[in-house]
Design a protein around this motif. Structure first.
Motif, mmCIF file in Angstrom:
data_model
loop_
_atom_site.group_PDB
_atom_site.id
_atom_site.type_symbol
_atom_site.label_atom_id
_atom_site.label_comp_id
_atom_site.label_asym_id
_atom_site.label_seq_id
_atom_site.Cartn_x
_atom_site.Cartn_y
_atom_site.Cartn_z
ATOM 1 N N ASP A 1 1.015 -0.799 -0.419
ATOM 2 C CA ASP A 1 0.305 0.227 -0.208
ATOM 3 C C ASP A 1 1.129 0.913 0.226
ATOM 4 O O ASP A 1 1.345 1.406 1.056
ATOM 5 N N CYS A 2 1.424 1.177 -0.946
ATOM 6 C CA CYS A 2 1.907 2.778 -1.663
ATOM 7 C C CYS A 2 1.376 4.103 -0.995
ATOM 8 O O CYS A 2 2.240 4.891 -2.250
ATOM 9 N N PHE A 3 0.642 4.742 -0.111
ATOM 10 C CA PHE A 3 0.024 5.683 -0.262
ATOM 11 C C PHE A 3 0.691 7.012 -0.110
ATOM 12 O O PHE A 3 1.026 8.589 -0.232
ATOM 13 N N SER A 4 1.964 6.609 0.590
ATOM 14 C CA SER A 4 3.432 7.760 0.590
ATOM 15 C C SER A 4 4.641 6.896 0.086
ATOM 16 O O SER A 4 6.435 7.488 0.861
ATOM 17 N N GLY A 5 4.249 6.702 -0.923
ATOM 18 C CA GLY A 5 5.678 5.763 -1.951
ATOM 19 C C GLY A 5 6.589 4.779 -1.472
ATOM 20 O O GLY A 5 6.190 4.125 -0.531
ATOM 21 N N ILE A 6 7.494 5.054 -2.094
ATOM 22 C CA ILE A 6 8.597 3.348 -1.550
ATOM 23 C C ILE A 6 9.727 3.615 -1.827
ATOM 24 O O ILE A 6 10.809 4.076 -2.356
ATOM 25 N N SER A 7 10.171 3.556 -0.546
ATOM 26 C CA SER A 7 12.578 3.269 -0.624
ATOM 27 C C SER A 7 13.423 2.188 -0.356
ATOM 28 O O SER A 7 12.087 1.856 0.485
ATOM 29 N N GLY A 8 13.811 2.005 -0.390
ATOM 30 C CA GLY A 8 14.458 1.044 -0.330
ATOM 31 C C GLY A 8 14.602 0.554 1.203
ATOM 32 O O GLY A 8 14.813 -0.705 1.428
ATOM 33 N N ILE B 1 16.658 -6.276 -10.047
ATOM 34 C CA ILE B 1 16.286 -5.073 -9.297
ATOM 35 C C ILE B 1 17.231 -4.445 -9.841
ATOM 36 O O ILE B 1 17.500 -2.971 -10.577
ATOM 37 N N PHE B 2 19.100 -4.410 -9.856
ATOM 38 C CA PHE B 2 19.824 -4.071 -10.456
ATOM 39 C C PHE B 2 19.669 -3.545 -11.926
ATOM 40 O O PHE B 2 20.309 -2.398 -12.654
ATOM 41 N N LEU C 1 12.109 4.286 -14.601
ATOM 42 C CA LEU C 1 10.624 2.988 -14.222
ATOM 43 C C LEU C 1 9.992 2.365 -14.028
ATOM 44 O O LEU C 1 9.775 1.609 -14.117
ATOM 45 N N LEU C 2 8.661 3.271 -13.554
ATOM 46 C CA LEU C 2 7.171 3.519 -13.177
ATOM 47 C C LEU C 2 6.700 3.724 -14.743
ATOM 48 O O LEU C 2 5.582 3.897 -14.448
ATOM 49 N N ARG C 3 7.418 3.828 -15.786
ATOM 50 C CA ARG C 3 6.094 3.736 -17.484
ATOM 51 C C ARG C 3 5.019 3.168 -17.523
ATOM 52 O O ARG C 3 6.012 1.922 -16.928
ATOM 53 N N GLY C 4 4.149 2.643 -17.456
ATOM 54 C CA GLY C 4 2.939 1.971 -17.061
ATOM 55 C C GLY C 4 2.562 1.608 -15.762
ATOM 56 O O GLY C 4 1.491 1.126 -15.954
ATOM 57 N N VAL C 5 3.230 2.059 -15.257
ATOM 58 C CA VAL C 5 2.751 1.334 -13.350
ATOM 59 C C VAL C 5 1.643 2.589 -13.442
ATOM 60 O O VAL C 5 2.148 4.205 -13.785
ATOM 61 N N PRO C 6 0.516 2.643 -12.744
ATOM 62 C CA PRO C 6 -0.152 3.757 -12.205
ATOM 63 C C PRO C 6 0.339 4.341 -10.454
ATOM 64 O O PRO C 6 0.955 3.558 -10.037
ATOM 65 N N GLY D 1 13.379 2.006 -4.961
ATOM 66 C CA GLY D 1 11.423 1.863 -4.140
ATOM 67 C C GLY D 1 10.362 1.558 -5.884
ATOM 68 O O GLY D 1 10.323 0.549 -5.599
ATOM 69 N N ALA D 2 11.337 2.215 -6.863
ATOM 70 C CA ALA D 2 10.389 2.293 -7.855
ATOM 71 C C ALA D 2 11.064 0.260 -8.847
ATOM 72 O O ALA D 2 10.254 -0.109 -8.907
ATOM 73 N N ALA D 3 12.587 0.179 -8.807
ATOM 74 C CA ALA D 3 12.842 -0.603 -9.519
ATOM 75 C C ALA D 3 12.379 -2.273 -8.220
ATOM 76 O O ALA D 3 12.048 -3.108 -9.239
ATOM 77 N N ILE D 4 12.056 -1.848 -6.977
ATOM 78 C CA ILE D 4 11.622 -3.253 -6.438
ATOM 79 C C ILE D 4 10.048 -3.474 -6.484
ATOM 80 O O ILE D 4 10.025 -4.652 -6.602
#
Length: 411
Positions: A17-24, A110-111, A187-192, A207-210
């Motif tokens: 639930d990424c309501f506040s984004g995502i980081s590693g 991921i890398f 990285l987030l192309r095609g992602v809502p 976070g986006a790559a994960i």
């Protein structure tokens, strides 16, 4: 005729639930909050040739929400080049470790996605890209740690909500950049995504790559039975919303067939009576390299009572032409035949068990959610037997007992 049975099966799911984004670091915090033991994570990370850091884990709070905060504290500053590793440097570190094959595969994927995004943004090849923040110790720990935790939680499916990216600008090695940062946007192309006019970088490239590596689906719908919820606390303390990554561990029920049908499978075969036997091994290797699912040889009697060998190749329909080409080029045959077959598979899964002689993979065959088949990985057991003066049967029995104790299963 194949008998089919349909059974309900409970599958474990992670919902981000990424309501506040995502980081590693937020991801690691959420995984530990869901129950991954910090000492287990530290032990697995020690399998990397990586030093000069400590993994700091503690309880923290954002806007009244309590969760787990993870920080990678650098304790030993190395030469600057160590913080500017390229993809090949990181591949070497991961591949030379003793981590499981699945953890290596997920980490490198991921890398690779990170390297491809950076290469696209900067107009370079993947090998020319030097990671800056990503090549540093903390980012390597975040990425490899994500793969370690995924394996430990043993989930069947991972789903993400639309991802909040934040807004404004961010300072990085290349200067002041708009949010989402160019690599994150790539990285987030095609992602809502969402951007609720919140100032700051809420989703990092790591976070986006994960997310794009692990996610099987992006949806705002939460259709699962909730078992547990974990909160990964971020480093920011915004007035707008809690800087928290919320991850649900849940269960979904699916009806699955006892046998799983694979569409479009064909057999390509030919009879050969005039080829040296030593060639067959080479031909089989070439066939497997070109996508063969199985290759088998059958002794047959041809016309005029000639002994011969029938070469049968099971493959996907789209690989049939490649397979045929190899048979024409590498054998003495003048013709092949092809026919479609129906192939059905049991649900299969791999788990790892820790024996006194090292880790061994175990292949499981499942009917619904019941384990019916059990087979330790032959190559790994053979190596243990040779190196320790044991018989192969002794190693198999040892692995079986360890598995039964670890997973409390009977056979």
């Amino acid at each position: 005729m194949f008998l089919k049975g349909v059974f309900p099966i409970a599958r474990r799911i992670l919902y981000y639930d990424c309501f506040s984004g995502i980081s590693g670091d937020m991801n690691l915090g959420a995984m530990l909050d869901l129950g991954v033991d910090p000492d287990y994570l530290r032990g697995e990370l020690k399998k990397l040739d990586l030093s000069g850091y400590q993994l700091k884990v503690y309880r923290d709070q954002r806007k009244g929400i309590t969760g787990t905060r993870v920080e990678v504290v650098v304790t030993q500053h190395h030469h600057a080049s160590h913080s500017h590793r390229n993809f090949q440097d990181i591949r070497r570190i991961v591949e030379e470790s003793t981590l499981s094959e699945r953890v290596k595969e997920w980490s490198l994927e991921i890398f690779k996605k990170l390297a491809e995004a950076e290469a696209k943004v900067h107009g370079k090849s993947i090998d020319e890209v030097h990671f800056h923040e990503v090549g540093a110790v903390d980012s390597i720990v975040d990425v490899v740690g994500a793969a370690i935790c995924r394996e430990k939680l043993e989930v069947d499916k991972i789903v993400f909500s639309p991802i909040e990216v934040g807004g404004g600008f961010v300072e990085c090695a290349h200067g002041r950049l708009p949010i989402p940062a160019p690599a994150t946007a790539e990285l987030l192309r095609g992602v809502p995504i969402t951007s609720e006019s919140i100032s700051g970088e809420l989703t990092t490239p790591t976070g986006a790559a994960i997310a794009v590596t692990f996610a099987e689906e992006f949806t705002a719908k939460k259709n699962f039975r909730m078992l547990k919820v974990g909160y990964g606390i971020g480093k920011r303390d915004s007035e707008d919303l809690p800087n928290v990554l919320r991850v649900f561990l849940g269960e979904i029920e699916e009806k699955v067939s006892f046998w799983e049908e694979e569409q479009g499978t064909v057999v390509v075969e030919t009879n050969i009576d005039d080829m040296s036997p030593e060639v067959y091994g080479y031909v089989m290797e070439k066939l497997f390299e070109s996508g063969a699912l199985d290759v088998y040889l059958t002794p047959v009697i041809m016309k005029k009572n000639r002994p011969a060998t029938k070469v049968s190749v099971l493959c996907r329909g789209e690989d049939a032409e490649k397979i045929t080409d190899i048979l024409f080029r590498e054998t003495t045959t003048l013709g092949v035949r092809k026919y479609r077959v129906e192939r059905r598979l049991m649900d299969r899964k791999k788990v790892a068990v820790q024996t006194p002689y090292g880790e061994v993979e175990v292949k499981l065959g499942l009917l619904g959610n019941r384990v019916l088949k059990f087979k330790p990985e032959y190559e790994q057991c053979q190596k243990i037997a040779r190196e320790n003066g044991l018989s192969l049967d002794e190693v198999y029995e040892m692995v079986k007992e360890v598995y039964k104790c670890t997973y409390r299963m009977d056979f």
